[in-house]
Every structure is written in structure tokens, then in C-alpha cells.
Scaffold this motif. Sequence first.
Motif, PDB file in Angstrom:
ATOM      1  N   LEU A 241      -8.473 -13.584 -24.470  1.00  9.86           N
ATOM      2  CA  LEU A 241      -8.504 -13.254 -23.052  1.00  9.86           C
ATOM      3  C   LEU A 241      -7.197 -13.660 -22.369  1.00  9.86           C
ATOM      4  CD1 LEU A 241     -12.064 -14.675 -22.243  1.00  9.86           C
ATOM      5  CD2 LEU A 241     -11.490 -12.344 -22.972  1.00  9.86           C
ATOM      6  N   ALA A 242      -7.033 -13.158 -21.160  1.00  7.67           N
ATOM      7  CA  ALA A 242      -5.934 -13.599 -20.289  1.00  7.67           C
ATOM      8  C   ALA A 242      -6.398 -13.391 -18.852  1.00  7.67           C
ATOM      9  CB  ALA A 242      -4.654 -12.835 -20.578  1.00  7.67           C
ATOM     10  N   VAL A 243      -7.456 -14.104 -18.488  1.00  7.50           N
ATOM     11  CA  VAL A 243      -8.062 -13.942 -17.167  1.00  7.50           C
ATOM     12  C   VAL A 243      -7.365 -14.882 -16.188  1.00  7.50           C
ATOM     13  CG1 VAL A 243     -10.200 -14.009 -15.843  1.00  7.50           C
ATOM     14  CG2 VAL A 243     -10.262 -13.425 -18.284  1.00  7.50           C
ATOM     15  N   PRO A 244      -6.727 -14.367 -15.145  1.00  6.41           N
ATOM     16  CA  PRO A 244      -5.999 -15.231 -14.216  1.00  6.41           C
ATOM     17  C   PRO A 244      -6.904 -16.283 -13.579  1.00  6.41           C
ATOM     18  CG  PRO A 244      -5.435 -12.929 -13.858  1.00  6.41           C
ATOM     19  CD  PRO A 244      -6.599 -12.931 -14.795  1.00  6.41           C
ATOM     20  N   PHE A 245      -6.426 -17.536 -13.584  1.00  8.62           N
ATOM     21  CA  PHE A 245      -7.174 -18.662 -13.029  1.00  8.62           C
ATOM     22  C   PHE A 245      -6.362 -19.375 -11.955  1.00  8.62           C
ATOM     23  CE2 PHE A 245      -8.967 -23.139 -14.159  1.00  8.62           C
ATOM     24  CZ  PHE A 245      -9.654 -23.186 -12.956  1.00  8.62           C
ATOM     25  N   LEU A 246      -5.174 -19.880 -12.324  1.00 13.70           N
ATOM     26  CA  LEU A 246      -4.310 -20.582 -11.382  1.00 13.70           C
ATOM     27  C   LEU A 246      -2.970 -19.867 -11.251  1.00 13.70           C
ATOM     28  CD1 LEU A 246      -4.713 -24.321 -12.519  1.00 13.70           C
ATOM     29  CD2 LEU A 246      -5.917 -23.178 -10.647  1.00 13.70           C
ATOM     30  N   LYS A 247      -2.460 -19.817 -10.051  1.00 14.50           N
ATOM     31  CA  LYS A 247      -1.117 -19.327  -9.781  1.00 14.50           C
ATOM     32  C   LYS A 247      -0.474 -20.270  -8.779  1.00 14.50           C
ATOM     33  CE  LYS A 247       2.355 -16.428  -9.865  1.00 14.50           C
ATOM     34  NZ  LYS A 247       3.202 -16.307 -11.079  1.00 14.50           N
ATOM     35  N   ASP A 248       0.641 -20.874  -9.178  1.00 12.36           N
ATOM     36  CA  ASP A 248       1.327 -21.862  -8.329  1.00 12.36           C
ATOM     37  C   ASP A 248       0.366 -22.975  -7.893  1.00 12.36           C
ATOM     38  OD1 ASP A 248       3.729 -20.438  -8.505  1.00 12.36           O
ATOM     39  OD2 ASP A 248       3.192 -19.182  -6.790  1.00 12.36           O
ATOM     40  N   GLY A 249      -0.523 -23.340  -8.795  1.00 16.27           N
ATOM     41  CA  GLY A 249      -1.432 -24.436  -8.541  1.00 16.27           C
ATOM     42  C   GLY A 249      -2.695 -24.085  -7.783  1.00 16.27           C
ATOM     43  N   GLU A 250      -2.813 -22.854  -7.290  1.00 19.61           N
ATOM     44  CA  GLU A 250      -3.971 -22.441  -6.511  1.00 19.61           C
ATOM     45  C   GLU A 250      -4.907 -21.574  -7.361  1.00 19.61           C
ATOM     46  OE1 GLU A 250      -4.574 -23.503  -3.436  1.00 19.61           O
ATOM     47  OE2 GLU A 250      -2.694 -24.653  -3.502  1.00 19.61           O
ATOM     48  N   ILE A 251      -6.211 -21.713  -7.126  1.00 22.51           N
ATOM     49  CA  ILE A 251      -7.187 -20.886  -7.839  1.00 22.51           C
ATOM     50  C   ILE A 251      -7.102 -19.455  -7.322  1.00 22.51           C
ATOM     51  CG2 ILE A 251      -9.639 -20.477  -8.275  1.00 22.51           C
ATOM     52  CD1 ILE A 251     -10.088 -23.495  -8.068  1.00 22.51           C
ATOM     53  N   VAL A 252      -6.870 -18.512  -8.246  1.00 23.32           N
ATOM     54  CA  VAL A 252      -6.741 -17.104  -7.866  1.00 23.32           C
ATOM     55  C   VAL A 252      -7.803 -16.241  -8.543  1.00 23.32           C
ATOM     56  CG1 VAL A 252      -4.270 -17.269  -7.395  1.00 23.32           C
ATOM     57  CG2 VAL A 252      -5.049 -16.705  -9.722  1.00 23.32           C
ATOM     58  N   TYR A 253      -8.697 -16.860  -9.309  1.00 23.10           N
ATOM     59  CA  TYR A 253      -9.717 -16.074  -9.993  1.00 23.10           C
ATOM     60  C   TYR A 253     -10.586 -15.348  -8.984  1.00 23.10           C
ATOM     61  CZ  TYR A 253     -13.900 -14.792 -12.581  1.00 23.10           C
ATOM     62  OH  TYR A 253     -14.946 -14.092 -13.130  1.00 23.10           O
ATOM     63  N   SER A 254     -10.904 -14.080  -9.293  1.00 23.60           N
ATOM     64  CA  SER A 254     -11.778 -13.261  -8.472  1.00 23.60           C
ATOM     65  C   SER A 254     -12.919 -12.743  -9.329  1.00 23.60           C
ATOM     66  CB  SER A 254     -10.999 -12.088  -7.855  1.00 23.60           C
ATOM     67  OG  SER A 254     -11.884 -11.135  -7.302  1.00 23.60           O
ATOM     68  N   ARG A 255     -14.115 -13.192  -9.052  1.00 27.53           N
ATOM     69  CA  ARG A 255     -15.287 -12.695  -9.778  1.00 27.53           C
ATOM     70  C   ARG A 255     -15.432 -11.190  -9.582  1.00 27.53           C
ATOM     71  NH1 ARG A 255     -19.075 -13.166 -13.846  1.00 27.53           N
ATOM     72  NH2 ARG A 255     -21.118 -12.454 -13.161  1.00 27.53           N
ATOM     73  N   GLU A 256     -15.168 -10.717  -8.376  1.00 27.71           N
ATOM     74  CA  GLU A 256     -15.290  -9.292  -8.097  1.00 27.71           C
ATOM     75  C   GLU A 256     -14.322  -8.482  -8.946  1.00 27.71           C
ATOM     76  OE1 GLU A 256     -15.004  -6.168  -4.311  1.00 27.71           O
ATOM     77  OE2 GLU A 256     -14.751  -8.332  -4.016  1.00 27.71           O
ATOM     78  N   ASP A 257     -13.068  -8.916  -9.028  1.00 28.63           N
ATOM     79  CA  ASP A 257     -12.085  -8.192  -9.830  1.00 28.63           C
ATOM     80  C   ASP A 257     -12.429  -8.265 -11.308  1.00 28.63           C
ATOM     81  OD1 ASP A 257     -10.755  -7.615  -7.510  1.00 28.63           O
ATOM     82  OD2 ASP A 257      -9.179  -9.120  -7.807  1.00 28.63           O
ATOM     83  N   ASP A 258     -12.889  -9.412 -11.753  1.00 30.61           N
ATOM     84  CA  ASP A 258     -13.232  -9.602 -13.163  1.00 30.61           C
ATOM     85  C   ASP A 258     -14.363  -8.674 -13.580  1.00 30.61           C
ATOM     86  OD1 ASP A 258     -13.197 -10.648 -15.713  1.00 30.61           O
ATOM     87  OD2 ASP A 258     -14.074 -12.581 -15.174  1.00 30.61           O
ATOM     88  N   THR A 259     -15.429  -8.641 -12.794  1.00 32.94           N
ATOM     89  CA  THR A 259     -16.563  -7.793 -13.151  1.00 32.94           C
ATOM     90  C   THR A 259     -16.226  -6.318 -13.002  1.00 32.94           C
ATOM     91  OG1 THR A 259     -17.436  -8.088 -10.910  1.00 32.94           O
ATOM     92  CG2 THR A 259     -18.283  -9.539 -12.617  1.00 32.94           C
ATOM     93  N   ALA A 260     -15.436  -5.983 -11.995  1.00 33.53           N
ATOM     94  CA  ALA A 260     -15.065  -4.579 -11.810  1.00 33.53           C
ATOM     95  C   ALA A 260     -14.235  -4.075 -12.979  1.00 33.53           C
ATOM     96  CB  ALA A 260     -14.290  -4.415 -10.503  1.00 33.53           C
ATOM     97  N   ALA A 261     -13.330  -4.920 -13.475  1.00 35.35           N
ATOM     98  CA  ALA A 261     -12.454  -4.515 -14.567  1.00 35.35           C
ATOM     99  C   ALA A 261     -13.198  -4.416 -15.893  1.00 35.35           C
ATOM    100  CB  ALA A 261     -11.300  -5.505 -14.694  1.00 35.35           C
ATOM    101  N   ASN A 262     -14.251  -5.215 -16.057  1.00 36.66           N
ATOM    102  CA  ASN A 262     -14.905  -5.292 -17.367  1.00 36.66           C
ATOM    103  C   ASN A 262     -16.314  -4.751 -17.410  1.00 36.66           C
ATOM    104  OD1 ASN A 262     -12.935  -6.988 -19.134  1.00 36.66           O
ATOM    105  ND2 ASN A 262     -12.970  -8.026 -17.151  1.00 36.66           N
TER     106      ASN A 262
END
Length: 271
Positions: A241-262
Amino acid sequence: MLAVSDSDRAQFREKGYMVLKEVIPPDALTMLREECSYFLGYMDSRMDAGLLAQGALSWRGRRYFVNNMYRYSMRMWRFIFGDLMADVCRATLGPDAYLFNEQWVVKGAEQGMKFAWHQDSGYVKAVDPDTDHPPYLTCWCTLDEVNEENGTVYVLDHERGGTLNNVITHDRDPDTNDLIGYTGHDPGFAVDAPAGSVIAFTSYNLHRSGANGTSAMRRVYLPQYVSAPIFNTRTGERFNLAVPFLKDGEIVYSREDDTAANWGGSDGPGT
């Protein structure tokens, strides 16, 4: 309160691992135990139907590895991409992190199989011998108290294992399908920790686990994170996998984007 102290960070930098005792909140621990039961039943059903892939590491009633099923759950994402794992990732990987893999690792009662000395990166190298990926992070989350009687993890620090910048070529055990990266006599550091702990180590650290001879299962949930996606040097295909979690120390994960993509916009089946 942050889960990772300055002394934890220093040990991780020096040895490649740290032990964070009883940092998983009680409600999250209960949730993980419930989800574990569900997915063990799923794995038993697959085994009974003859659907287990050749070369798999799971053995019915003895040892289970159940990989990358979190999208079938309505609840697990809150832990995987939550504040605790974010704190651990920032302290080890830095400001950027992606989910690389997640799995249940369970040893059955009384007959739980041991697992051979290996580096997690050894499993990447077995597929891609020319791999040159930086170490990723394994978070060994205990759902039960772990000790030498029920099959806890043993870790070799980088100095003792010679693994600071080295991914070893492993051999495969034809009987268990385990990859073996070390056959020496150093027993390693045996982790003794209560339920709700997180043992975090790099994918370069050699580690093993013992057999479970107790009357209860030994349950662990194991998410793994990378600072950047890993690709096969020969094919260019992405590993795991390569599911985005942190960017510049901030949580960027989106459940909506994750489920929509998969799942095509649906949350899909789940518990």
C-alpha cells in the motif's frame, strides 16, 4: 500527552526499536480485539475452503497472518490513521508517512508456532533483490500481555545484528515458508509488555517470535508505515500500500477518498 518520550526517540535512533507500554486507549484496544475475532473467522473460512495461497505463512489454529483487510472494517481506520500512530510515525519516520501494510499476527493457544529470525525488509528483497528502500516502520501492537511463554517478539538492535544500513539476503524454510535472515546464537531482547503496548522497530531490525505454549491466544495487530512509497526496481510496480497518512507532520488521511478510490464510493462490506 505524546506517547513517545525523548528517551524513546533516542533509543530508536540508536537501536532501531522502542517499547511504548500501555499507550493504546482501552476503547481502541477493545475494538481491535473484536475486529481480530472477525478476521480470524474469515481466515479460517478461507483455509477450510482451500483458498490459502501456496507458500502462505498462516497455519490453521497455530499461526495467522491476515493482511490488508482494514477497508472491510468500519472502525479500524480510526486507529491506523489516528493520533497515537501519528505520534509514533513522527518520532520515527519524520513528517511524512504512508500506510504500507497492516495485518493481524496471532498465535494459537498451546500450539502457536514460532517465527524465524528475519528482517521485514527481507521479504521485499526476496521479491526484488536489487531493492534499495529506506527502512520502514513496524508497529507491533499487543492485544494481550506478551512474554516468553506465549510467543513474544525478540529483537536484535542494529549493533548486535549488523543491520543499521543492511538488508540481508534471506533463505526460505521449505517446511514453514518462513524467510530466515539469521542463524546465530544471540537470543535477542525478549519484549515483556502488557496488553495495549506498541513495540516499534525498523524493517531492518532482525526479530523473531517464540512459540505459544499457554492456554490462550497471543494476539497482535501490526500496522506498518513508510516515509515514501516503495517501488520494485525491476518492474516499477509499487509494493503493498501507499495510503497517505501524514504530510508535513499533519494527518491528511481521508476515509472518504480512501473508500471512493477502492470501493467505488461505497464503504463496502465490513464489521
